[in-house]
Write a protein that holds these residues in place. Structure first.
Motif, short mmCIF file in Angstrom:
data_model
loop_
_atom_site.label_atom_id
_atom_site.label_comp_id
_atom_site.label_asym_id
_atom_site.label_seq_id
_atom_site.Cartn_x
_atom_site.Cartn_y
_atom_site.Cartn_z
N PRO A 27 0.83 -1.20 0.00
CA PRO A 27 0.00 0.00 0.00
C PRO A 27 0.87 1.25 0.00
N PRO A 28 0.40 2.31 -0.62
CA PRO A 28 1.18 3.54 -0.63
C PRO A 28 1.33 4.11 0.78
N ALA A 29 2.41 4.81 1.01
CA ALA A 29 2.63 5.43 2.32
C ALA A 29 1.54 6.47 2.58
N PRO A 30 1.04 6.55 3.81
CA PRO A 30 -0.01 7.54 4.09
C PRO A 30 0.53 8.96 3.91
N PRO A 31 -0.30 9.88 3.48
CA PRO A 31 0.16 11.26 3.31
C PRO A 31 0.48 11.87 4.67
N PRO A 32 1.30 12.90 4.71
CA PRO A 32 1.58 13.56 5.99
C PRO A 32 0.29 14.15 6.56
N PRO A 33 0.14 14.16 7.88
CA PRO A 33 -1.11 14.64 8.46
C PRO A 33 -1.34 16.12 8.17
N ASP A 34 -2.59 16.45 7.88
CA ASP A 34 -2.99 17.84 7.67
C ASP A 34 -3.74 18.30 8.91
N PHE A 35 -3.02 18.89 9.85
CA PHE A 35 -3.64 19.29 11.11
C PHE A 35 -4.46 20.57 10.98
N ALA A 38 -9.02 20.18 10.78
CA ALA A 38 -10.06 20.19 11.81
C ALA A 38 -9.43 20.58 13.15
N ASP A 39 -10.29 20.76 14.16
CA ASP A 39 -9.81 21.03 15.52
C ASP A 39 -9.57 19.74 16.30
N GLY A 40 -10.23 18.65 15.85
CA GLY A 40 -10.09 17.39 16.55
C GLY A 40 -9.83 16.25 15.60
N GLY A 48 -2.17 4.52 10.03
CA GLY A 48 -1.16 5.53 10.31
C GLY A 48 -1.64 6.94 9.99
N VAL A 49 -2.93 7.21 10.19
CA VAL A 49 -3.48 8.52 9.83
C VAL A 49 -4.26 9.10 11.01
N PHE A 50 -4.50 10.41 10.93
CA PHE A 50 -5.32 11.12 11.89
C PHE A 50 -6.65 11.44 11.21
N ARG A 144 5.69 15.74 16.71
CA ARG A 144 6.90 16.32 17.28
C ARG A 144 7.40 17.53 16.51
N SER A 145 7.27 17.51 15.19
CA SER A 145 7.79 18.61 14.38
C SER A 145 6.69 19.57 13.91
N ALA A 146 5.46 19.36 14.39
CA ALA A 146 4.35 20.22 13.96
C ALA A 146 4.39 21.56 14.71
#
Length: 296
Positions: A27-35, A38-40, A48-50, A144-146
């Protein structure tokens, strides 16, 4: 012209084909989270996603009655954290239905709005399920880096016999090489103050070579929370304050004498006077009155 290239090793060629086939199946690697989405969020470790939550289920902070001492401490702690000041992990423990998880969600909403108006960094609420606690280090690695700040929230946290995932939680909260990131704080709710069932701790005490050390290993998890907030069963007056607060907020049309009699009868049939019972009564009352309830 004669082809002078050496023939390809058949084993190496076969390995290349197998590798290419596996890469196509993976499976393709999940995209980086887009925080910013949303607020939650809810952490989903299997992918591996939010997962963004469009609308967090919460009530206005002003409607949380009878738990003022606990909510004021948690509010102060959260406000300091949002400002980048030192703050503690918090364990909200005690009676069922008395507003532990509601406090976390309501305070997050209040502080997030206050911080946004002041131009501070965004405050996000990330829920991690109890069964996913072992994946907490992987969850925190994404944060950690967000640039945002995060409340990582676990509702109804507890551990049973032979469950060793609490050890990874201990390392993350305090004491590990990395520890929790500076922009993350951990809030948990539990019916147990020490997160372990009493019979489990007593069994450890009776069977261990050094009983005090065995129990210390279990109890030391709750010590990782610098803030312990107790939520206890409400009195009749507190229960009625909750009811009246909801009635006023949602503008429900009912006489106060009738409301008092009806609400107390409801609490007797439910066998308790918790915030959850009060909210369930309000939903029933609004339905009987043919009125809708306001969203936050």
């Amino acid at each position: 012209m004669t082809d002078t290239r050496s023939p390809k090793d058949p084993i190496a060629e076969r390995l290349e084909r197998i590798t290419a086939a596996l890469e196509r199946l993976a499976p393709p690697a999940p995209p980086p989270p887009d925080f910013d989405a949303a607020d939650g969020f809810v952490w989903q470790p299997e992918r591996g996603v939010f997962q963004p939550i469009a609308h967090i289920n919460r009530v206005p902070l002003s409607l949380l009655k009878g738990i003022d001492h606990a909510t004021s401490q948690l509010l102060d702690n959260t406000m300091r954290f949002a400002k980048g000041l030192p703050a503690n992990n918090a364990l909200l423990w005690g009676a069922r239905g008395m507003g532990k998880s509601s406090s976390v969600k309501s305070i997050h909403g209040h502080v997030a709005r206050t911080t946004a108006k002041a131009g501070g960094p965004s405050l996000k609420l990330v829920e991690i399920h109890r069964e996913d606690i072992a994946t907490l280090p992987r969850c925190l690695a994404h944060m950690r880096s967000a640039t945002e700040r995060f409340i990582v929230f676990c509702d109804d946290l507890s551990f049973d016999k032979d469950d060793t995932s609490y050890k990874s939680l201990k390392a993350v909260l305090e004491g590990g090489i990395e520890g929790r990131p500076e922009n993350v704080i951990f809030y948990a709710t539990s019916n147990r103050r020490h997160l372990m069932p009493r019979d489990m701790m007593e069994n450890e005490r009776s069977t261990a070579i050094n009983p005090s050390e065995a129990v210390e290993e279990k109890v030391s998890l709750s010590d990782r929370f610098g803030l312990w907030l107790g939520f206890h069963n409400g009195t009749q007056d507190q229960y009625l304050d909750m009811i009246r607060g909801y009635v006023a907020h949602h503008e429900l049309k009912i006489d106060d004498v009738e409301l008092r009699r009806d609400a107390l009868e409801w609490s007797i049939t439910r066998g308790g006077r918790s915030g959850r019972v009060a909210w369930q009564y309000i939903q029933d009352l609004a339905g009987r009155l043919g009125q809708t309830l306001k969203a936050e």
